[in-house]
Design a protein around this motif. Structure first.
Motif, short mmCIF file in Angstrom:
data_model
loop_
_atom_site.label_atom_id
_atom_site.label_comp_id
_atom_site.label_asym_id
_atom_site.label_seq_id
_atom_site.Cartn_x
_atom_site.Cartn_y
_atom_site.Cartn_z
N LEU A 1 -16.17 -37.82 4.84
CA LEU A 1 -15.18 -37.75 3.77
C LEU A 1 -15.18 -36.33 3.23
O LEU A 1 -16.22 -35.82 2.82
CB LEU A 1 -15.54 -38.73 2.65
N LEU A 2 -14.02 -35.71 3.22
CA LEU A 2 -13.93 -34.34 2.74
C LEU A 2 -14.07 -34.29 1.23
O LEU A 2 -13.66 -35.21 0.53
CB LEU A 2 -12.60 -33.72 3.15
N PRO A 3 -14.63 -33.20 0.72
CA PRO A 3 -14.66 -33.01 -0.73
C PRO A 3 -13.25 -32.88 -1.29
O PRO A 3 -12.28 -32.89 -0.54
CB PRO A 3 -15.44 -31.71 -0.91
N PHE A 4 -13.14 -32.69 -2.59
CA PHE A 4 -11.86 -32.64 -3.30
C PHE A 4 -10.82 -31.79 -2.57
O PHE A 4 -11.09 -30.66 -2.20
CB PHE A 4 -12.09 -32.06 -4.70
N ILE A 5 -9.67 -32.37 -2.38
CA ILE A 5 -8.54 -31.64 -1.80
C ILE A 5 -7.31 -31.96 -2.66
O ILE A 5 -6.94 -33.12 -2.82
CB ILE A 5 -8.28 -32.03 -0.34
N HIS A 6 -6.71 -30.94 -3.22
CA HIS A 6 -5.52 -31.14 -4.03
C HIS A 6 -4.36 -31.54 -3.12
O HIS A 6 -4.23 -31.01 -2.01
CB HIS A 6 -5.18 -29.85 -4.78
N PRO A 7 -3.51 -32.49 -3.56
CA PRO A 7 -2.40 -32.94 -2.70
C PRO A 7 -1.47 -31.83 -2.24
O PRO A 7 -0.85 -31.94 -1.20
CB PRO A 7 -1.65 -33.94 -3.57
N SER A 8 -1.37 -30.76 -3.01
CA SER A 8 -0.50 -29.66 -2.58
C SER A 8 -1.03 -28.97 -1.33
O SER A 8 -0.30 -28.23 -0.68
CB SER A 8 -0.35 -28.64 -3.72
N LEU A 9 -2.30 -29.22 -0.99
CA LEU A 9 -2.89 -28.62 0.22
C LEU A 9 -2.86 -29.59 1.40
O LEU A 9 -3.42 -29.30 2.45
CB LEU A 9 -4.34 -28.21 -0.06
N LEU A 10 -2.21 -30.75 1.22
CA LEU A 10 -2.12 -31.75 2.28
C LEU A 10 -0.67 -31.90 2.70
O LEU A 10 0.24 -31.80 1.88
CB LEU A 10 -2.64 -33.10 1.80
N THR A 11 -0.48 -32.15 3.97
CA THR A 11 0.85 -32.46 4.47
C THR A 11 0.78 -33.74 5.29
O THR A 11 -0.13 -33.89 6.11
CB THR A 11 1.44 -31.29 5.29
N PRO A 12 1.70 -34.68 5.05
CA PRO A 12 1.71 -35.91 5.85
C PRO A 12 2.06 -35.60 7.29
O PRO A 12 2.82 -34.69 7.57
CB PRO A 12 2.78 -36.77 5.19
N MET A 13 1.50 -36.37 8.21
CA MET A 13 1.81 -36.23 9.63
C MET A 13 2.50 -37.50 10.10
O MET A 13 2.23 -38.58 9.60
CB MET A 13 0.53 -36.00 10.42
N SER A 14 3.37 -37.37 11.05
CA SER A 14 4.10 -38.55 11.53
C SER A 14 3.30 -39.36 12.52
O SER A 14 2.32 -39.02 13.02
CB SER A 14 5.41 -38.13 12.17
#
Length: 171
Positions: free
Chosen positions: A158-171
């Motif tokens: 499990l990765l430590p804290f990641i702000h949603p702005s640094l994530l992108t959904p993948m199809s």
């Protein structure tokens, strides 16, 4: 022959660490520092009984064979293998990098910031920061969202804290 990373399992971690450090060009034992009830700090293995070694397959297979034939001289180890053909499993350099990041002392275990765009089991990619490029799935652990990254056949992290702005959904 090129050196690669491999995961091994043993019942004697410290002895295996000492012996393998002599035959391997690099050795990773992911640890975390914890505080005991007596307020002492001590090191604990993140993945019990598992070490990651960088060496040639021949050296590693020979060490495994010697450990089984002569356990009083060498520590017995088991190399992680693919179930289909029993060949030894290489661990990608990116997985080793991730384990190094997660076992450094400056990370904390946190959740993905509240964001309703991400749902459970959705595949995501980290787009920036120290975990840039890693792909995983959104999971809930103790009511918090995390990004889980699989190290194939060995463990899930499990990765430590990641702000949603640094994530992108993948199809």
């Amino acid at each position: 022959m090129n050196e690669e990373w491999y995961a091994i399992r043993t019942r004697h971690e410290q002895k295996a660490e000492r012996q393998l450090s002599e035959i391997c060009s690099d050795l990773l034992v992911p640890r975390e520092t914890i505080q005991t009830e007596e307020r002492r700090r001590r090191s604990r293995w993140l993945i019990p009984h598992v070490l990651f070694v960088k060496t040639t397959p021949d050296k590693l297979l020979e060490f495994e064979r010697k450990g089984r034939e002569c356990p009083e001289m060498n520590v017995p180890i088991w190399i992680y293998r693919y179930p289909k053909d029993n060949s030894i499993q290489k661990i990608p350099e990116s997985s080793i990098h991730l384990l190094r990041l997660l076992s450094s002392d400056d990370t904390t275990r946190c959740e993905v910031y509240h964001n309703t765009e991400f749902r459970a089991n959705q595949k995501v990619r980290v787009t920036s920061g120290p975990f840039q490029g890693y792909e995983g799935h959104v999971v809930r652990v103790r009511k918090n969202k995390h990004v889980a990254v699989r190290i194939e056949g060995v463990c899930m992290v499990l990765l430590p804290f990641i702000h949603p702005s640094l994530l992108t959904p993948m199809s």
